[in-house]
Write a protein that holds these residues in place. Structure first.
Motif, mmCIF file in Angstrom:
data_model
loop_
_atom_site.group_PDB
_atom_site.id
_atom_site.type_symbol
_atom_site.label_atom_id
_atom_site.label_comp_id
_atom_site.label_asym_id
_atom_site.label_seq_id
_atom_site.Cartn_x
_atom_site.Cartn_y
_atom_site.Cartn_z
ATOM 1 N N PRO A 44 52.103 32.893 35.386
ATOM 2 C CA PRO A 44 51.228 33.682 34.387
ATOM 3 C C PRO A 44 49.607 33.576 34.447
ATOM 4 O O PRO A 44 48.984 34.252 34.419
ATOM 5 C CB PRO A 44 51.817 33.563 33.071
ATOM 6 C CG PRO A 44 53.256 32.933 33.133
ATOM 7 C CD PRO A 44 53.042 32.203 34.587
ATOM 8 N N GLU A 45 49.441 32.214 34.520
ATOM 9 C CA GLU A 45 48.107 32.053 34.412
ATOM 10 C C GLU A 45 47.449 32.399 35.683
ATOM 11 O O GLU A 45 46.091 32.786 35.558
ATOM 12 C CB GLU A 45 47.764 30.424 34.533
ATOM 13 C CG GLU A 45 48.109 29.680 35.593
ATOM 14 C CD GLU A 45 48.169 28.072 35.461
ATOM 15 O OE1 GLU A 45 47.655 27.591 36.429
ATOM 16 O OE2 GLU A 45 48.851 27.400 34.830
ATOM 17 N N VAL A 46 47.861 32.632 36.843
ATOM 18 C CA VAL A 46 47.405 33.004 37.995
ATOM 19 C C VAL A 46 47.068 34.529 37.863
ATOM 20 O O VAL A 46 46.044 35.067 37.980
ATOM 21 C CB VAL A 46 47.941 32.801 39.268
ATOM 22 C CG1 VAL A 46 47.365 33.424 40.311
ATOM 23 C CG2 VAL A 46 48.235 31.293 39.344
ATOM 24 N N ILE A 47 47.834 35.175 37.330
ATOM 25 C CA ILE A 47 47.937 36.714 37.184
ATOM 26 C C ILE A 47 46.999 37.139 35.979
ATOM 27 O O ILE A 47 46.245 37.825 36.044
ATOM 28 C CB ILE A 47 49.200 37.264 36.840
ATOM 29 C CG1 ILE A 47 50.276 37.105 37.565
ATOM 30 C CG2 ILE A 47 49.126 38.817 36.368
ATOM 31 C CD1 ILE A 47 49.964 37.570 39.154
ATOM 32 N N ALA A 48 46.962 36.269 34.966
ATOM 33 C CA ALA A 48 45.895 36.221 33.767
ATOM 34 C C ALA A 48 44.498 36.266 34.534
ATOM 35 O O ALA A 48 43.538 36.840 34.113
ATOM 36 C CB ALA A 48 46.122 35.212 32.755
ATOM 37 N N TYR A 49 44.383 35.382 35.416
ATOM 38 C CA TYR A 49 43.015 35.197 35.942
ATOM 39 C C TYR A 49 42.619 36.008 36.907
ATOM 40 O O TYR A 49 41.582 36.781 36.766
ATOM 41 C CB TYR A 49 43.222 33.878 36.959
ATOM 42 C CG TYR A 49 41.772 33.666 37.761
ATOM 43 C CD1 TYR A 49 40.656 33.239 36.965
ATOM 44 C CD2 TYR A 49 41.651 33.582 39.006
ATOM 45 C CE1 TYR A 49 39.379 33.056 37.529
ATOM 46 C CE2 TYR A 49 40.544 33.494 39.751
ATOM 47 C CZ TYR A 49 39.445 33.286 38.920
ATOM 48 O OH TYR A 49 38.273 32.842 39.713
ATOM 49 N N ALA A 50 43.497 37.054 37.672
ATOM 50 C CA ALA A 50 43.521 38.223 38.320
ATOM 51 C C ALA A 50 43.034 39.122 37.373
ATOM 52 O O ALA A 50 42.006 40.075 37.892
ATOM 53 C CB ALA A 50 44.428 38.567 39.155
ATOM 54 N N ILE A 51 43.466 39.441 36.212
ATOM 55 C CA ILE A 51 43.144 40.422 35.417
ATOM 56 C C ILE A 51 41.632 40.057 34.817
ATOM 57 O O ILE A 51 40.929 40.969 34.699
ATOM 58 C CB ILE A 51 44.113 40.446 34.124
ATOM 59 C CG1 ILE A 51 45.476 40.933 34.675
ATOM 60 C CG2 ILE A 51 43.508 41.042 32.818
ATOM 61 C CD1 ILE A 51 46.628 40.692 33.845
ATOM 62 N N TRP A 52 41.403 38.857 34.618
ATOM 63 C CA TRP A 52 40.209 38.398 34.148
ATOM 64 C C TRP A 52 38.889 38.639 35.300
ATOM 65 O O TRP A 52 37.908 39.116 34.763
ATOM 66 C CB TRP A 52 40.147 36.908 33.949
ATOM 67 C CG TRP A 52 38.822 36.252 33.532
ATOM 68 C CD1 TRP A 52 38.304 36.101 32.274
ATOM 69 C CD2 TRP A 52 37.679 35.820 34.256
ATOM 70 N NE1 TRP A 52 36.935 35.774 32.261
ATOM 71 C CE2 TRP A 52 36.679 35.510 33.477
ATOM 72 C CE3 TRP A 52 37.624 35.546 35.385
ATOM 73 C CZ2 TRP A 52 35.615 34.879 33.829
ATOM 74 C CZ3 TRP A 52 36.488 34.843 35.966
ATOM 75 C CH2 TRP A 52 35.387 34.466 35.178
ATOM 76 N N VAL A 53 39.279 38.545 36.446
ATOM 77 C CA VAL A 53 38.436 38.670 37.625
ATOM 78 C C VAL A 53 38.199 40.338 37.513
ATOM 79 O O VAL A 53 36.919 40.581 37.443
ATOM 80 C CB VAL A 53 39.126 38.437 38.827
ATOM 81 C CG1 VAL A 53 38.179 39.199 40.038
ATOM 82 C CG2 VAL A 53 38.985 36.794 39.188
ATOM 83 N N ALA A 54 39.204 41.025 37.403
ATOM 84 C CA ALA A 54 38.808 42.449 37.376
ATOM 85 C C ALA A 54 38.038 42.834 36.174
ATOM 86 O O ALA A 54 37.154 43.703 36.202
ATOM 87 C CB ALA A 54 40.232 43.206 37.346
ATOM 88 N N GLY A 55 38.430 42.273 35.102
ATOM 89 C CA GLY A 55 37.353 42.410 33.952
ATOM 90 C C GLY A 55 35.794 42.126 33.972
ATOM 91 O O GLY A 55 35.178 42.903 33.619
ATOM 92 N N GLU A 56 35.926 41.043 34.611
ATOM 93 C CA GLU A 56 34.226 40.328 34.937
ATOM 94 C C GLU A 56 33.673 41.599 35.861
ATOM 95 O O GLU A 56 32.446 41.761 35.685
ATOM 96 C CB GLU A 56 34.613 39.206 35.692
ATOM 97 C CG GLU A 56 34.740 37.927 34.667
ATOM 98 C CD GLU A 56 33.646 37.777 33.814
ATOM 99 O OE1 GLU A 56 32.662 37.214 34.363
ATOM 100 O OE2 GLU A 56 33.866 38.123 32.751
ATOM 101 N N HIS A 57 34.433 42.320 36.757
ATOM 102 C CA HIS A 57 33.844 43.213 37.528
ATOM 103 C C HIS A 57 33.676 44.590 37.063
ATOM 104 O O HIS A 57 33.473 45.629 37.596
ATOM 105 C CB HIS A 57 34.574 43.164 38.791
ATOM 106 C CG HIS A 57 34.404 42.127 39.721
ATOM 107 N ND1 HIS A 57 35.278 40.817 40.016
ATOM 108 C CD2 HIS A 57 33.490 41.841 40.785
ATOM 109 C CE1 HIS A 57 34.743 40.028 40.709
ATOM 110 N NE2 HIS A 57 33.727 40.514 41.239
ATOM 111 N N GLN A 58 33.924 44.442 35.801
ATOM 112 C CA GLN A 58 34.092 45.819 34.904
ATOM 113 C C GLN A 58 34.667 46.984 35.471
ATOM 114 O O GLN A 58 34.280 48.178 35.655
ATOM 115 C CB GLN A 58 32.583 46.162 34.781
ATOM 116 C CG GLN A 58 31.990 45.587 33.233
ATOM 117 C CD GLN A 58 30.461 44.866 33.500
ATOM 118 O OE1 GLN A 58 30.013 45.503 34.251
ATOM 119 N NE2 GLN A 58 30.169 44.292 32.771
ATOM 120 N N ILE A 59 35.894 46.688 36.105
ATOM 121 C CA ILE A 59 36.669 47.796 36.595
ATOM 122 C C ILE A 59 37.536 48.544 35.324
ATOM 123 O O ILE A 59 37.953 48.011 34.457
ATOM 124 C CB ILE A 59 37.885 47.041 37.431
ATOM 125 C CG1 ILE A 59 37.371 46.210 38.361
ATOM 126 C CG2 ILE A 59 38.778 48.150 38.045
ATOM 127 C CD1 ILE A 59 36.441 46.719 39.367
#
Length: 156
Positions: A44-59
């Motif tokens: 889950p931490e890896v998927i949570a990180y992918a979600i965070w990355v998308a959030g950072e890129h303001q997707i």
């Protein structure tokens, strides 16, 4: 059994869904099974990180599934399984994107700042890529997107 997902980082499946919901609203019927699939392959931490990355890129919520899917697919292709590896891959990617935005072999002379003609008459769009990454994301096919995400492989 979701318990096997609990690990040192303490990220659970619930947390992943929460992160998603906070950014884009509750995952819909299409996103939900995909998230479950990712969670079977990654912690889950890896998927949570992918979600965070998308959030950072303001997707935005209209492109978030495609974006996270592409990140996860890119990691899978490169056999990235840990948070550490994922962070490294994302850092490489961002560094490369930054260096690509600079015209190559261009060093700025520190003299007087002269605005070039094309900037004054507003024709800058023709000359440089418009920087509206939001619009670009939507018409990008998964393949283009993955090519973009994975292009740092060739740079190694």
């Amino acid at each position: 059994d979701t318990d096997s997902y609990d690990d040192d980082a303490g990220v659970t499946r619930e947390q992943v869904i929460n992160d998603w919901t906070n950014l884009w609203g509750f995952p819909n019927g299409i996103a939900r099974p995909e998230i479950d699939e990712w969670l079977e392959e990654f912690k889950p931490e890896v998927i949570a990180y992918a979600i965070w990355v998308a959030g950072e890129h303001q997707i935005g919520s209209n492109a978030c599934l495609k974006y996270v899917r592409a990140i996860v697919a890119g990691w899978k292709k490169r056999n990235i399984t840990t948070l550490e590896q994922a962070k490294k891959a994302a850092a490489n990617h961002d560094d490369r994107m930054k260096s690509e935005r600079k015209p190559s072999g261009y060093s700025k002379p520190r003299r007087k700042e002269v605005t070039p003609k094309w900037m004054q008459n507003g024709a800058s769009q023709a000359d440089s890529k418009p920087n509206s990454s939001d619009n670009q994301q939507d018409d990008m096919s998964d393949e283009d997107f993955l090519a973009l995400m994975n292009s740092q492989e060739e740079a190694k």
